[in-house]
Every structure is written in structure tokens, then in C-alpha cells.
Write a protein that holds these residues in place. Structure first.
Motif, PDB file in Angstrom:
ATOM      1  N   MET A 221       0.988  -1.310   0.212  1.00 30.31           N
ATOM      2  CA  MET A 221      -0.016   0.024   0.032  1.00 30.31           C
ATOM      3  C   MET A 221       0.844   1.135   0.085  1.00 30.31           C
ATOM      4  SD  MET A 221      -2.827  -1.067   3.047  1.00 30.31           S
ATOM      5  CE  MET A 221      -3.179  -2.562   3.193  1.00 30.31           C
ATOM      6  N   VAL A 222       1.942   1.255   0.597  1.00 29.51           N
ATOM      7  CA  VAL A 222       2.782   2.454   0.983  1.00 29.51           C
ATOM      8  C   VAL A 222       3.238   3.230  -0.327  1.00 29.51           C
ATOM      9  CG1 VAL A 222       4.893   3.370   1.931  1.00 29.51           C
ATOM     10  CG2 VAL A 222       3.383   1.899   3.416  1.00 29.51           C
ATOM     11  N   PRO A 223       3.590   2.302  -1.271  1.00 24.62           N
ATOM     12  CA  PRO A 223       4.041   3.383  -2.562  1.00 24.62           C
ATOM     13  C   PRO A 223       2.818   3.955  -2.952  1.00 24.62           C
ATOM     14  CG  PRO A 223       5.156   1.189  -2.355  1.00 24.62           C
ATOM     15  CD  PRO A 223       4.301   1.009  -1.503  1.00 24.62           C
ATOM     16  N   ALA A 224       1.708   3.335  -3.323  1.00 22.54           N
ATOM     17  CA  ALA A 224       0.678   3.714  -3.911  1.00 22.54           C
ATOM     18  C   ALA A 224      -0.137   5.068  -3.139  1.00 22.54           C
ATOM     19  CB  ALA A 224      -0.417   2.813  -4.098  1.00 22.54           C
ATOM     20  N   ILE A 225       0.404   5.205  -1.768  1.00 20.51           N
ATOM     21  CA  ILE A 225      -0.225   6.169  -1.006  1.00 20.51           C
ATOM     22  C   ILE A 225       0.787   7.402  -0.818  1.00 20.51           C
ATOM     23  CG2 ILE A 225      -1.088   6.943   1.155  1.00 20.51           C
ATOM     24  CD1 ILE A 225      -1.908   3.913   1.701  1.00 20.51           C
ATOM     25  N   TYR A 226       1.922   7.165  -0.710  1.00 23.65           N
ATOM     26  CA  TYR A 226       3.069   8.132  -0.825  1.00 23.65           C
ATOM     27  C   TYR A 226       3.848   8.064  -1.741  1.00 23.65           C
ATOM     28  CZ  TYR A 226       2.103   8.039   4.339  1.00 23.65           C
ATOM     29  OH  TYR A 226       1.374   7.975   5.517  1.00 23.65           O
ATOM     30  N   THR A 227       3.163   8.655  -2.987  1.00 24.54           N
ATOM     31  CA  THR A 227       3.918   8.799  -4.360  1.00 24.54           C
ATOM     32  C   THR A 227       5.092   9.767  -4.420  1.00 24.54           C
ATOM     33  OG1 THR A 227       2.026  10.116  -4.983  1.00 24.54           O
ATOM     34  CG2 THR A 227       1.690   7.705  -5.489  1.00 24.54           C
ATOM     35  N   ASP A 228       4.954  10.748  -3.352  1.00 25.39           N
ATOM     36  CA  ASP A 228       5.886  11.884  -3.310  1.00 25.39           C
ATOM     37  C   ASP A 228       6.912  11.742  -2.361  1.00 25.39           C
ATOM     38  OD1 ASP A 228       4.135  12.444  -1.698  1.00 25.39           O
ATOM     39  OD2 ASP A 228       3.585  14.576  -1.990  1.00 25.39           O
ATOM     40  N   VAL A 229       6.950  10.452  -1.908  1.00 24.94           N
ATOM     41  CA  VAL A 229       7.870  10.402  -0.643  1.00 24.94           C
ATOM     42  C   VAL A 229       9.222   9.428  -0.937  1.00 24.94           C
ATOM     43  CG1 VAL A 229       8.077   9.525   1.747  1.00 24.94           C
ATOM     44  CG2 VAL A 229       6.191  11.095   1.025  1.00 24.94           C
ATOM     45  N   ASP A 230      10.201  10.191  -0.627  1.00 22.76           N
ATOM     46  CA  ASP A 230      11.673   9.183  -0.721  1.00 22.76           C
ATOM     47  C   ASP A 230      11.343   7.994  -0.436  1.00 22.76           C
ATOM     48  OD1 ASP A 230      14.097   7.976  -0.835  1.00 22.76           O
ATOM     49  OD2 ASP A 230      15.042  10.117  -0.343  1.00 22.76           O
ATOM     50  N   PRO A 231      11.682   6.838  -1.250  1.00 18.11           N
ATOM     51  CA  PRO A 231      11.325   5.581  -0.757  1.00 18.11           C
ATOM     52  C   PRO A 231      12.222   5.168   0.411  1.00 18.11           C
ATOM     53  CG  PRO A 231      11.494   5.735  -3.196  1.00 18.11           C
ATOM     54  CD  PRO A 231      11.892   6.884  -2.702  1.00 18.11           C
ATOM     55  N   LYS A 232      13.204   5.883   0.758  1.00 18.39           N
ATOM     56  CA  LYS A 232      13.921   5.670   2.106  1.00 18.39           C
ATOM     57  C   LYS A 232      13.189   5.659   3.261  1.00 18.39           C
ATOM     58  CE  LYS A 232      18.417   6.621   0.128  1.00 18.39           C
ATOM     59  NZ  LYS A 232      19.682   7.694   0.114  1.00 18.39           N
ATOM     60  N   LEU A 233      12.135   6.620   3.333  1.00 19.64           N
ATOM     61  CA  LEU A 233      11.112   6.890   4.075  1.00 19.64           C
ATOM     62  C   LEU A 233       9.880   5.904   4.088  1.00 19.64           C
ATOM     63  CD1 LEU A 233      11.264  10.799   4.067  1.00 19.64           C
ATOM     64  CD2 LEU A 233      12.530   9.395   5.475  1.00 19.64           C
ATOM     65  N   HIS A 234       9.743   5.202   3.199  1.00 21.74           N
ATOM     66  CA  HIS A 234       8.501   4.311   3.278  1.00 21.74           C
ATOM     67  C   HIS A 234       8.210   3.502   4.478  1.00 21.74           C
ATOM     68  CE1 HIS A 234       7.646   4.462  -1.295  1.00 21.74           C
ATOM     69  NE2 HIS A 234       7.659   5.469  -0.648  1.00 21.74           N
ATOM     70  N   PRO A 235       9.725   3.092   5.199  1.00 22.30           N
ATOM     71  CA  PRO A 235       9.462   2.069   6.576  1.00 22.30           C
ATOM     72  C   PRO A 235       8.601   3.011   7.690  1.00 22.30           C
ATOM     73  CG  PRO A 235      11.782   1.755   5.671  1.00 22.30           C
ATOM     74  CD  PRO A 235      10.892   2.729   4.723  1.00 22.30           C
ATOM     75  N   ILE A 236       9.269   4.458   7.618  1.00 24.80           N
ATOM     76  CA  ILE A 236       8.239   5.172   8.568  1.00 24.80           C
ATOM     77  C   ILE A 236       6.935   5.432   8.151  1.00 24.80           C
ATOM     78  CG2 ILE A 236       8.552   7.493   9.358  1.00 24.80           C
ATOM     79  CD1 ILE A 236      11.448   7.523   9.195  1.00 24.80           C
ATOM     80  N   ALA A 237       6.566   5.666   6.873  1.00 19.97           N
ATOM     81  CA  ALA A 237       5.298   5.872   6.409  1.00 19.97           C
ATOM     82  C   ALA A 237       4.421   4.899   6.634  1.00 19.97           C
ATOM     83  CB  ALA A 237       5.221   6.093   4.697  1.00 19.97           C
ATOM     84  N   ALA A 238       5.122   3.450   6.659  1.00 20.27           N
ATOM     85  CA  ALA A 238       4.205   2.083   6.954  1.00 20.27           C
ATOM     86  C   ALA A 238       3.714   2.227   8.410  1.00 20.27           C
ATOM     87  CB  ALA A 238       5.344   1.090   6.636  1.00 20.27           C
TER      88      ALA A 238
END
Length: 269
Positions: A221-238
């Protein structure tokens, strides 16, 4: 006459803390002086807190907004140096606390009164401190002067967090002093912005669940929601996505599929 309070930035900058934690010296004669969130145990930081406290007549209490290390890091060392108590919401959150502060508890500070407000969500033990006459909210990590705050289960709870924000909408606040970043002058506008941001994120999660297969994982879900966020920050977004999903589950809108999957609750006929 000293100012109402002094912010002393802790030397703990990071991706999570921004420039560092705002440690706050508040009050003076006649009602006494407190320190909120002595965040780092370095000698320079503690020396700065003690010096400012002495200028105000001496620190009498150490107050903790919540038990995350970047807020409580210097508390034990400061207690050892000054022989004063640590006050927090409960010892489950801050094991080194000498006294527990119930929701609504008050302390005399300077010529004003400081009220503890239990605002769980960022963490279960989170307190804000409200200076009643001056209408200043020392907000800890409920609200940030930099960006929105991370809500990370299991200690963080989005359902509680939204209720804490909504509770503050009924409080007459002139200024918010956050745990990180600069002060916030238009307090109610910022609180409304936070609530609207979380509601928007919630809608994004629901929309993504409509398009993804049932049983999709948070990592999907995260890449589909946080499309403008650096992938390095995806664990925090999760963490935030998980917190929102747990809230939506309480509200009967989503359900778990297997160990890690999620889906919208299908309507019954």
C-alpha cells in the motif's frame, strides 16, 4: 524579569527529531520553576538547563511529556544532579518517574498554573502541559513545528490521537510550543490542519484498498499512497498506514486477511 519560558535545543538531531528536541525551562518566582523534557544527558545540555533554572530561582520539578528517549533522555541525570522529582503520566510509560500526573493535575509555575492534559495517540502516556492564564500549550509530540508526527503502533494509536486533537479544539490556546521545531501562533488552525491531514490520509488508504487485491499488505500500500515521498522513508510511512488501518478496523471499515493482509469490509446483504 525573565521571559515566561526558555527553549534550550537538545543536541539530538535526527531524521525523527529534526534539529533536536525542545527542552523547556518554565516559570520562576513566586510559583516555582519546572523543566519540560530534559532530552539529552550530555553535560553541556544539562549545564544549560541548570543555569537557566538558577536564573529563575532553581528548578523544582522535571516534567515529561512522554517516554520516548528523545524526550526523557536527560531526566535521570538531571534528577541526580539536582535531587528533584521526575513527574510523568505513569510509570508504565516512564519507569524512572517519581510521581504520576493524572489528567487535569495542576502545578503552580511562576504566577500561573500549569495543567497536565492526557493526550494519548503519539504514545499511550502522552501529556501536554497548558499554561492557563497565558494560554500556552506545551505540546510535546502531539503537534510538531516541522511536520506531522509519526504514530507508530503498538505504543501509538491513531484512534486515540484523533480524539486527542479533537479535545484540543475546545481549549483556548494562544500559542503552541511543540517538542520539535518553532512555535505555532495560530493554534486552532494548526490543530484543524492536523485533523484534516489525517482524514485525507485515511481516505487515501480506503481508496487504495479499493484498487488493490484483497489481502494486500502495508508494504504494497505504501508506494501507492506516498507517491511523492522518498522510498527511504517508506518504512516510517508504513507505521502511519498501520496506525490508520488499526483505527479503521476499530470502526468496522477494514479487516485483516491472513497474517499481514488487509481489505475493505464487504457490505452484507
Amino acid at each position: 524579569m525573565p521571559s515566561l519560558y526558555t527553549i534550550i535545543l537538545a543536541p539530538n538531531p535526527s531524521i525523527m527529531t529534526g534539529p533536536g528536541t525542545n527542552s523547556i525551562i518554565l516559570g520562576g518566582q513566586p510559583g516555582g520553576t519546572v523543566v519540560i523534557d530534559p532530552a539529552d544527558e550530555s553535560s553541556d545540555h544539562l549545564d544549560a538547563l541548570i543555569k537557566e533554572g538558577e536564573r529563575r530561582g532553581g528548578i523544582q520539578n522535571i516534567l515529561i511529556t512522554h517516554g520516548h528517549p528523545d524526550h526523557v533522555g536527560g531526566a535521570a541525570a538531571l534528577r541526580e544532579r539536582l535531587h528533584i522529582p521526575i513527574l510523568a503520566y505513569n510509570r508504565r510509560g516512564v519507569s524512572i518517574a517519581d510521581e504520576e500526573l493524572a489528567d487535569g493535575a495542576t502545578l503552580p509555575v511562576g504566577d500561573d498554573t500549569l495543567r497536565a492534559i492526557h493526550t494519548p495517540g503519539h504514545r499511550f502516556d502522552h501529556l501536554c502541559f497548558y499554561l492557563e492564564r497565558q494560554r500556552i500549550l506545551f505540546a510535546g509530540d502531539l503537534i510538531s513545528g516541522i511536520t506531522t508526527n509519526v504514530i507508530a503502533p503498538p505504543d501509538g494509536d491513531m484512534f486515540d490521537y484523533m480524539h486527542s486533537l479533537q479535545r484540543l479544539q475546545f481549549l483556548d490556546i494562544a500559542t503552541i510550543v511543540p517538542g520539535h521545531g518553532p512555535n505555532i501562533a495560530d493554534a486552532q488552525a494548526k490543530i484543524t490542519e492536523y485533523i484534516n491531514h489525517r482524514r485525507l490520509r485515511e481516505q487515501q488508504i480506503l481508496q487504495v484498498l479499493e484498487t488493490l487485491p484483497r489481502g494486500s499488505t502495508i508494504l504494497e500500500m505504501v508506494p501507492a499512497i506516498y507517491t511523492d515521498v522518498d522510498p527511504k522513508l517508506h518504512p516510517i510511512a508504513a507505521w502511519s498506514v498501520e496506525a490508520h488501518l488499526l483505527k479503521l478496523e476499530k470502526e468496522g471499515l477494514v479487516e485483516r486477511i491472513g497474517d499481514k493482509g488487509w481489505a475493505l469490509v464487504e457490505p452484507t446483504i
